[in-house]
Design a protein around this motif. Structure first.
Motif, PDB file in Angstrom:
ATOM      1  N   CYS A 298     -17.333  -1.904  -7.501  1.00  0.00           N
ATOM      2  CA  CYS A 298     -17.324  -0.457  -7.676  1.00  0.00           C
ATOM      3  C   CYS A 298     -15.866  -0.015  -7.742  1.00  0.00           C
ATOM      4  CB  CYS A 298     -18.051   0.249  -6.522  1.00  0.00           C
ATOM      5  SG  CYS A 298     -17.179   0.172  -4.949  1.00  0.00           S
ATOM      6  N   ALA A 299     -15.629   1.211  -8.161  1.00  0.00           N
ATOM      7  CA  ALA A 299     -14.266   1.729  -8.213  1.00  0.00           C
ATOM      8  C   ALA A 299     -13.732   1.901  -6.793  1.00  0.00           C
ATOM      9  CB  ALA A 299     -14.246   3.067  -8.945  1.00  0.00           C
ATOM     10  N   PHE A 300     -12.446   1.576  -6.603  1.00  0.00           N
ATOM     11  CA  PHE A 300     -11.852   1.726  -5.277  1.00  0.00           C
ATOM     12  C   PHE A 300     -10.366   2.033  -5.412  1.00  0.00           C
ATOM     13  CE2 PHE A 300     -11.382  -2.745  -6.336  1.00  0.00           C
ATOM     14  CZ  PHE A 300     -10.113  -3.086  -5.905  1.00  0.00           C
ATOM     15  N   THR A 301      -9.802   2.618  -4.365  1.00  0.00           N
ATOM     16  CA  THR A 301      -8.374   2.935  -4.315  1.00  0.00           C
ATOM     17  C   THR A 301      -7.797   2.380  -3.018  1.00  0.00           C
ATOM     18  OG1 THR A 301      -8.680   4.978  -5.573  1.00  0.00           O
ATOM     19  CG2 THR A 301      -6.647   4.759  -4.307  1.00  0.00           C
ATOM     20  N   VAL A 302      -6.731   1.601  -3.148  1.00  0.00           N
ATOM     21  CA  VAL A 302      -6.051   1.051  -1.974  1.00  0.00           C
ATOM     22  C   VAL A 302      -4.925   1.995  -1.569  1.00  0.00           C
ATOM     23  CG1 VAL A 302      -4.689  -0.868  -1.074  1.00  0.00           C
ATOM     24  CG2 VAL A 302      -6.640  -1.327  -2.578  1.00  0.00           C
ATOM     25  N   HIS A 303      -5.011   2.541  -0.365  1.00  0.00           N
ATOM     26  CA  HIS A 303      -3.973   3.422   0.162  1.00  0.00           C
ATOM     27  C   HIS A 303      -2.915   2.619   0.925  1.00  0.00           C
ATOM     28  CE1 HIS A 303      -6.743   6.637  -0.904  1.00  0.00           C
ATOM     29  NE2 HIS A 303      -7.669   6.062  -0.157  1.00  0.00           N
ATOM     30  N   ALA A 304      -3.317   1.506   1.486  1.00  0.00           N
ATOM     31  CA  ALA A 304      -2.406   0.635   2.233  1.00  0.00           C
ATOM     32  C   ALA A 304      -3.095  -0.722   2.386  1.00  0.00           C
ATOM     33  CB  ALA A 304      -2.084   1.220   3.607  1.00  0.00           C
ATOM     34  N   PRO A 305      -2.277  -1.760   2.493  1.00  0.00           N
ATOM     35  CA  PRO A 305      -0.819  -1.817   2.568  1.00  0.00           C
ATOM     36  C   PRO A 305      -0.196  -1.814   1.178  1.00  0.00           C
ATOM     37  CG  PRO A 305      -1.697  -4.019   2.784  1.00  0.00           C
ATOM     38  CD  PRO A 305      -2.890  -3.108   2.698  1.00  0.00           C
ATOM     39  N   GLU A 306       1.058  -1.463   1.117  1.00  0.00           N
ATOM     40  CA  GLU A 306       1.754  -1.399  -0.169  1.00  0.00           C
ATOM     41  C   GLU A 306       1.825  -2.752  -0.873  1.00  0.00           C
ATOM     42  OE1 GLU A 306       6.037   0.125  -2.020  1.00  0.00           O
ATOM     43  OE2 GLU A 306       5.457   0.643   0.038  1.00  0.00           O
ATOM     44  N   PRO A 307       2.059  -3.872  -0.146  1.00  0.00           N
ATOM     45  CA  PRO A 307       2.074  -5.164  -0.847  1.00  0.00           C
ATOM     46  C   PRO A 307       0.759  -5.467  -1.573  1.00  0.00           C
ATOM     47  CG  PRO A 307       3.063  -5.402   1.318  1.00  0.00           C
ATOM     48  CD  PRO A 307       2.463  -4.033   1.280  1.00  0.00           C
ATOM     49  N   LEU A 308      -0.357  -4.971  -1.037  1.00  0.00           N
ATOM     50  CA  LEU A 308      -1.635  -5.208  -1.702  1.00  0.00           C
ATOM     51  C   LEU A 308      -1.743  -4.385  -2.975  1.00  0.00           C
ATOM     52  CD1 LEU A 308      -4.420  -6.486  -1.809  1.00  0.00           C
ATOM     53  CD2 LEU A 308      -5.252  -4.674  -0.280  1.00  0.00           C
ATOM     54  N   THR A 309      -1.272  -3.138  -2.945  1.00  0.00           N
ATOM     55  CA  THR A 309      -1.305  -2.327  -4.166  1.00  0.00           C
ATOM     56  C   THR A 309      -0.401  -2.944  -5.232  1.00  0.00           C
ATOM     57  OG1 THR A 309       0.465  -0.891  -3.354  1.00  0.00           O
ATOM     58  CG2 THR A 309      -1.788  -0.234  -2.864  1.00  0.00           C
ATOM     59  N   ASP A 310       0.754  -3.462  -4.827  1.00  0.00           N
ATOM     60  CA  ASP A 310       1.642  -4.132  -5.786  1.00  0.00           C
ATOM     61  C   ASP A 310       0.962  -5.362  -6.391  1.00  0.00           C
ATOM     62  OD1 ASP A 310       3.574  -2.255  -5.237  1.00  0.00           O
ATOM     63  OD2 ASP A 310       4.643  -3.518  -3.785  1.00  0.00           O
ATOM     64  N   HIS A 311       0.294  -6.140  -5.526  1.00  0.00           N
ATOM     65  CA  HIS A 311      -0.376  -7.347  -6.021  1.00  0.00           C
ATOM     66  C   HIS A 311      -1.502  -6.983  -6.983  1.00  0.00           C
ATOM     67  CE1 HIS A 311      -1.936 -11.433  -6.031  1.00  0.00           C
ATOM     68  NE2 HIS A 311      -3.139 -10.924  -5.811  1.00  0.00           N
ATOM     69  N   LEU A 312      -2.273  -5.951  -6.663  1.00  0.00           N
ATOM     70  CA  LEU A 312      -3.363  -5.530  -7.548  1.00  0.00           C
ATOM     71  C   LEU A 312      -2.815  -5.046  -8.889  1.00  0.00           C
ATOM     72  CD1 LEU A 312      -5.641  -3.654  -5.002  1.00  0.00           C
ATOM     73  CD2 LEU A 312      -6.290  -5.656  -6.339  1.00  0.00           C
ATOM     74  N   ARG A 313      -1.676  -4.342  -8.846  1.00  0.00           N
ATOM     75  CA  ARG A 313      -1.065  -3.852 -10.085  1.00  0.00           C
ATOM     76  C   ARG A 313      -0.627  -5.026 -10.964  1.00  0.00           C
ATOM     77  NH1 ARG A 313       2.500  -1.112  -7.780  1.00  0.00           N
ATOM     78  NH2 ARG A 313       1.206   0.742  -7.466  1.00  0.00           N
ATOM     79  N   GLU A 314       0.001  -6.016 -10.350  1.00  0.00           N
ATOM     80  CA  GLU A 314       0.424  -7.198 -11.105  1.00  0.00           C
ATOM     81  C   GLU A 314      -0.769  -7.984 -11.619  1.00  0.00           C
ATOM     82  OE1 GLU A 314       2.804  -9.363  -8.400  1.00  0.00           O
ATOM     83  OE2 GLU A 314       4.416  -7.860  -8.299  1.00  0.00           O
ATOM     84  N   LEU A 315      -1.794  -8.116 -10.770  1.00  0.00           N
ATOM     85  CA  LEU A 315      -2.989  -8.842 -11.183  1.00  0.00           C
ATOM     86  C   LEU A 315      -3.692  -8.135 -12.325  1.00  0.00           C
ATOM     87  CD1 LEU A 315      -5.009 -11.143 -10.708  1.00  0.00           C
ATOM     88  CD2 LEU A 315      -6.137  -9.695  -9.001  1.00  0.00           C
TER      89      LEU A 315
END
Length: 343
Positions: A298-315
């Protein structure tokens, strides 16, 4: 079929198929008279098998649920299918698969003929699961040896590799196997250290039961192995650089998300009929967290941690490029300077 014991086993095997069998069809299958079938049904009932009969032109016999579990009869294909399923679940610590599955596997493999054990091993070796989780897989044979030692109250010897790579030999009195969903642990009394210990099963090698029996000791937590394991894990404090504060919003009902998330990540709280939020502290790898969040579907938004948002963006960018629809710096396909664009 004149051999009464063999005929009863064949009749029981047919009745364990979930359908109603007319007496005439059973008689034809077994090559006997309907009267013999009626007598054999009475024999099965006397042995504790709950066989129900219905009257009429379309009546017949069927095995129904009873107060006790009678021995099951499986043909070769059924036995192989069950063993492979249990081994796959136990070996990859799928959430919801607990010690009962390992005990069932230990019992089944103990009575499997050698030809079927070979078929199970061959099929298991030739298949690969789609999802491997965090890679902490366990050899099902290790689990079955341990489960048998727990049940038989036998002392157990094995090699053990600690978190820092130190190899040791252990002799223990195994108390219980516990599954956390992602990993298996053995709760046992370590004879060499004269104290209770928990062992990650994926770090165990060459376990074997010594044959020496023991009288179970009382677990410090009053016999609650799950509580003892939780306390033991809590004492192993993660390093600050590995501890992550997770904060994620899912655009789906909380029941939908709970059914698809590993329990150790915590319980999301509903923020609306079609949304919920998960907060908690975890020590999992970024790669594993990204995979598990995506598998919620389903759609989701990661608010934290920042390293996880960076990893998802790269992935996400890597997957987009793999799909052949990479975007350039300006956000449009084929922008100047993007891979594959002219100039």
């Amino acid at each position: 079929m004149t051999d009464t014991p063999a005929r009863l086993l064949s009749l029981l095997s047919l009745l364990q198929t979930p359908r109603e069998w007319p007496g005439s069809e059973l008689a034809e299958r077994l090559g006997v008279s309907p009267r013999t079938i009626r007598r054999d049904i009475d024999r099965l009932r006397a042995l504790g098998y709950p066989v129900e009969a219905t009257m009429g032109a379309v009546g017949g016999y069927r095995l129904v649920a009873g107060t006790a579990m009678p021995p099951l009869l499986l043909d070769d294909e059924e036995a192989v299918a069950i063993a492979v399923g249990l081994r796959a679940g136990a070996g990859h610590a799928i959430e919801g698969v607990d010690e009962a599955s390992v005990r069932a596997l230990a019992k089944l493999e103990q009575v499997l003929p050698s030809r079927l054990r070979h078929r199970v091993s061959t099929l298991q070796a030739a298949t690969v699961p789609l999802t491997r989780g965090d890679g902490a897989t366990v050899d099902p044979r290790t689990l079955t040896v341990m489960a048998a030692a727990v049940t038989g109250l036998e002392r157990l010897r094995f090699g053990y590799r600690s978190g820092d790579g130190t190899e040791t030999k252990r002799q223990v009195e195994p108390y219980r196997l516990v599954s956390t969903g992602r990993r298996w642990y053995l709760v046992a009394y370590d004879l060499g250290r004269a104290d209770w210990r928990t062992f990650r099963v994926d770090r165990v090698s060459d376990p074997f039961a010594t044959g020496a029996r023991f009288t179970p000791r009382e677990l410090p937590s009053g016999g609650d192995e799950a509580e003892y394991l939780s306390r033991s894990i809590a004492r192993m404090k993660p390093t600050p650089e590995r501890e992550l504060t997770l904060d994620v919003t899912f655009l789906a009902p909380v029941e939908f998300v709970v059914a698809r998330l590993p329990g150790h990540l915590g319980a999301p709280e509903a923020t609306g009929p079609d949304a919920c939020r998960l907060r908690g502290t975890v020590t999992d790898s970024l790669e594993w967290l990204a995979l598990r969040l995506a598998l919620v579907d389903c759609a989701f938004t990661v608010h934290a941690p920042e390293p996880l948002t960076d990893h998802l963006r790269e992935l996400g960018a890597r997957l987009t490029r793999a799909a052949g629809t990479a975007t350039g710096p300006s956000g449009s396909p084929g922008s100047p300077g993007s891979p594959g664009s002219p100039g």
